[in-house]
Design a protein around this motif. Sequence first.
Motif, PDB file in Angstrom:
ATOM      1  N   LEU A   7       0.843  -1.186   0.000  1.00  0.00           N
ATOM      2  CA  LEU A   7       0.000   0.000   0.000  1.00  0.00           C
ATOM      3  C   LEU A   7       0.882   1.241   0.000  1.00  0.00           C
ATOM      4  N   SER A   8       0.357   2.348  -0.521  1.00  0.00           N
ATOM      5  CA  SER A   8       1.127   3.587  -0.507  1.00  0.00           C
ATOM      6  C   SER A   8       1.272   4.069   0.938  1.00  0.00           C
ATOM      7  N   ILE A  15      -5.038   4.602   7.188  1.00  0.00           N
ATOM      8  CA  ILE A  15      -5.685   3.447   7.832  1.00  0.00           C
ATOM      9  C   ILE A  15      -5.185   3.316   9.270  1.00  0.00           C
ATOM     10  N   ASP A  16      -3.869   3.477   9.438  1.00  0.00           N
ATOM     11  CA  ASP A  16      -3.290   3.327  10.775  1.00  0.00           C
ATOM     12  C   ASP A  16      -3.867   4.347  11.754  1.00  0.00           C
ATOM     13  N   GLN A  17      -4.108   5.567  11.273  1.00  0.00           N
ATOM     14  CA  GLN A  17      -4.679   6.593  12.153  1.00  0.00           C
ATOM     15  C   GLN A  17      -6.100   6.225  12.584  1.00  0.00           C
ATOM     16  N   ARG A  18      -6.826   5.588  11.693  1.00  0.00           N
ATOM     17  CA  ARG A  18      -8.186   5.147  12.055  1.00  0.00           C
ATOM     18  C   ARG A  18      -8.125   4.063  13.124  1.00  0.00           C
ATOM     19  N   ILE A  19      -7.160   3.153  12.977  1.00  0.00           N
ATOM     20  CA  ILE A  19      -7.001   2.092  13.990  1.00  0.00           C
ATOM     21  C   ILE A  19      -6.564   2.719  15.318  1.00  0.00           C
ATOM     22  N   GLU A  20      -5.677   3.702  15.219  1.00  0.00           N
ATOM     23  CA  GLU A  20      -5.210   4.378  16.432  1.00  0.00           C
ATOM     24  C   GLU A  20      -6.391   4.980  17.204  1.00  0.00           C
ATOM     25  N   ARG A  21      -7.300   5.641  16.461  1.00  0.00           N
ATOM     26  CA  ARG A  21      -8.473   6.258  17.108  1.00  0.00           C
ATOM     27  C   ARG A  21      -9.352   5.215  17.797  1.00  0.00           C
TER      28      ARG A  21
END
Length: 309
Positions: A7-8, A15-21
């Motif tokens: 992935l870019s 995506i990682d920021q969404r998981i972090e939230r």
Amino acid sequence: MGKNRILSAKTSQDIDQRIERVLKGLGNPEPPLRLEDIRHLLKIDRRFYTAKDPSIVKEAISRIRVATIQVYQRPTLILDAIKKFSLKALYLPDRKRILLDGDLPEKKHRWNEAHEIGHSLLPWHEDVMHGDNAHTVSADCHEQAEAEANFAAGRMLFLRNRFTDEARATPASIALVRQLHLKFGNTLSTTLYRFVEMSGQDRPIIGMITDHPHVSKRPASHDPAKPCRHFIQSPAFATRFSRMPETDMFTAVASYCGAQSGGPLGRSEMILTDDNGDQHRFYFETFYNRYDALTLGVYLKAEARIIAA
Ligand SMILES: [Zn+2]
């Protein structure tokens, strides 16, 4: 699982920021992550369907705005559709509902569920994802969405960098992989994948999940041409040892494994030849959990070259 497309950086970060939230919303929990807590937080409902009770899928399928599947309205045909499209799980955005194949072994549910939660967290998937199969959208678009959902699942189940930090803080060993498998509550194979990938960015590491390697203990179903259920090469290994066939590796592992019916089967230093023809020393060890044999091979050093005068 299989190999993910890369992935870019921008997409991975998003995506990682969404998981972090999400993890923050749960108060950054200790492993193992409880997926029911995530479902509760995100108000996602989970149902199982089985071959014996396809009613829940019938309801779901009739709601899917996909012409190829809409054809299948009768329950018996819907099961055919599931088989045909290899549907293993579904996420229904309008209902915030995940449907899982209850006929799959329970240990596979966790990854599939996290994968579907992944779809639910990525708003741009709503238009493309109406069922996990390869035929509803263009293959490329589907593959991209699948890779993104798998990335989200991995970041979630391994608690973002927590697993990587723990994997790298201790010298690589089978004992550590087993310990992390129990601690994070993910299957041995997903844990081994993650471990080899994360610990082996710069250092060549190989992981294998196979039948019992000892010749007297191999099951009738053993396929000598394809001896590894999983043959996992770390990024550094794949770059430098790309010509190492899994059949040769399995034969080498079998050479040091005993016929014990459980526990450690053996360990040995082994010399592997890289793509340039240079020799390198690895440390291999194999453990049998009575279902799978787990092998880890870790790079030690380059062999001294003997140059004739
Ligand atoms: Zn999917």
